[in-house]
Write an enzyme that holds these catalytic residues in place. Structure first.
Site, PDB file in Angstrom:
ATOM      1  N   MET A  32      34.172  43.914  38.548  1.00 13.37           N
ATOM      2  CA  MET A  32      33.589  43.750  39.877  1.00 13.37           C
ATOM      3  C   MET A  32      34.341  44.515  40.957  1.00 13.37           C
ATOM      4  SD  MET A  32      30.888  41.789  39.769  1.00 13.37           S
ATOM      5  CE  MET A  32      30.719  41.116  41.414  1.00 13.37           C
ATOM      6  N   VAL A  47      41.943  45.859  42.917  1.00 15.31           N
ATOM      7  CA  VAL A  47      42.889  45.193  43.807  1.00 15.31           C
ATOM      8  C   VAL A  47      43.968  46.192  44.216  1.00 15.31           C
ATOM      9  CG1 VAL A  47      44.508  43.281  44.094  1.00 15.31           C
ATOM     10  CG2 VAL A  47      42.443  42.963  42.715  1.00 15.31           C
ATOM     11  N   ASP A  73      35.258  30.858  36.050  1.00 16.25           N
ATOM     12  CA  ASP A  73      35.706  32.088  35.385  1.00 16.25           C
ATOM     13  C   ASP A  73      37.190  32.006  35.060  1.00 16.25           C
ATOM     14  OD1 ASP A  73      35.300  34.564  34.208  1.00 16.25           O
ATOM     15  OD2 ASP A  73      35.686  35.688  36.054  1.00 16.25           O
TER      16      ASP A  73
END
Length: 342
Positions: A21, A24, A137
């Protein structure tokens, strides 16, 4: 991207992680002069305008969910902003590795250390559940281990907040498939026990160095989650029975968060949790299994606490059929004594 100034405040340094997704970044907050982590939602680059709206809603959901949880084992969210038409999340920077990185580098984690990690993740989940938030998750990649030994749970990006309407589209599978609880694979609504199942699968991966249900494809993986039992862990020590208890297929047969916390605390001290054995299904171990398990006694329904496998019923939640056992004609067992006198 390195050196880019986001929202006139956060200057990107180097990339410290990435996933399906997003990515970072380590960054510097030029207003408060502190190091932070910024999650860039790269998925927004490849979706339609309508899906971008869904992604932005998920991002805001993540921030809102994490903001409701006040616990030292949950990564703190500082800010949510939009830049270049995409959402970005500013959060606490944790210097260290994820549990997935630790397993990849070391092969596996020592059982007592895995129990300590699991204990902190469970505490984070209890705080989330108390705030009405499901993580949905939990997996090794979302468990962070700081250089100072701290354990933190991150990425509530697909969290579901109790009382909110879901932003997940009908039929969409949310989460990593080999860490999805069986009831979620079957399409049922998740609950707190679904997060506990994912914790059990995460701890199995930590001590064994491999995911318990991952197969060659997502479909075969989901089938394994629903129908197959995980192979008995070989390196779990006192943590083994706790993992087995958390991985029960039926959520009603899993320990509560309070019970699991007590079990993990004992395992972290190197003690075998006695309470965990009550959640471990008893196996039919041979012709004399009835005398050891209670299966088939009395009316033939069994008295053991584990699943009762009888002729023709098969294993719960699919899997292969149990070996048929002779049914008893009466509740009173036949006693064979010495031969009668002539």
């Amino acid at each position: 991207m390195q050196g880019l100034l986001i929202a006139g405040r956060y200057r990107l340094a180097d990339s410290i992680g990435s996933g399906g997704m997003g990515r970072v970044w380590r960054a510097h907050d030029e207003v408060l002069h502190r190091a932070v982590a910024i999650k860039e939602l790269t998925a927004a680059l490849y979706v339609s305008d309508s899906d971008q709206a869904v992604l932005l809603a998920r991002t805001r959901s993540e921030a809102r969910a994490a903001a409701r949880i006040n616990h030292s084992a949950v990564v703190t969210i500082h800010d949510v902003l939009e830049h270049d038409g995409r959402p970005w999340i500013v959060m606490e920077l944790v210097e260290g590795n994820s549990l997935a990185d630790e397993v990849k580098e070391s092969g596996r984690v020592e059982a007592r250390e895995a129990a300590r990690i699991g204990l902190w993740v469970l505490r984070a989940l209890r705080a989330a559940h108390s705030a009405g938030v499901l993580h949905r998750d939990v997996k090794p990649g979302n468990v962070l281990i700081g250089q100072d030994g701290r354990v933190l749970l991150t990425d509530f990006g697909i969290a579901q907040i109790e009382g909110d309407t879901t932003i997940t589209r009908t039929g969409e599978v949310v989460g990593s498939v080999d860490y999805l609880a069986p009831e979620r694979v079957r399409g049922h609504d998740p609950g707190p026990s679904s997060d506990l199942w994912a914790l059990g699968a995460t701890l199995y991966t930590a001590v064994e160095g491999r995911s318990p249900f991952r197969r060659t494809s997502p479909i075969s993986t989901m089938q394994a989650v629903v129908e197959e039992e995980a192979a008995e862990p070989q390196h779990a020590g006192p943590l083994g029975s706790v993992i087995t208890a958390l991985l029960r297929k039926d959520p009603a047969h899993r320990p509560s968060a309070e019970q699991a916390e007590q079990m993990l605390a004992e395992a972290a001290e190197g003690r075998r949790p006695s309470a965990a054995q009550a959640f471990v299904p008893t196996q039919n171990l041979g012709p004399d299994a009835e005398s050891r398990t209670g299966y088939g006694s009395g009316s033939g329904s069994g008295t053991g606490t584990g699943p009762q496998y009888t002729s023709g019923t098969g294993f719960p939640y699919g899997g292969e059929t149990a070996t048929p056992t002779p049914s008893h004609a009466s509740a009173t067992p036949t006693v064979i004594g010495p031969p009668a006198a002539p």
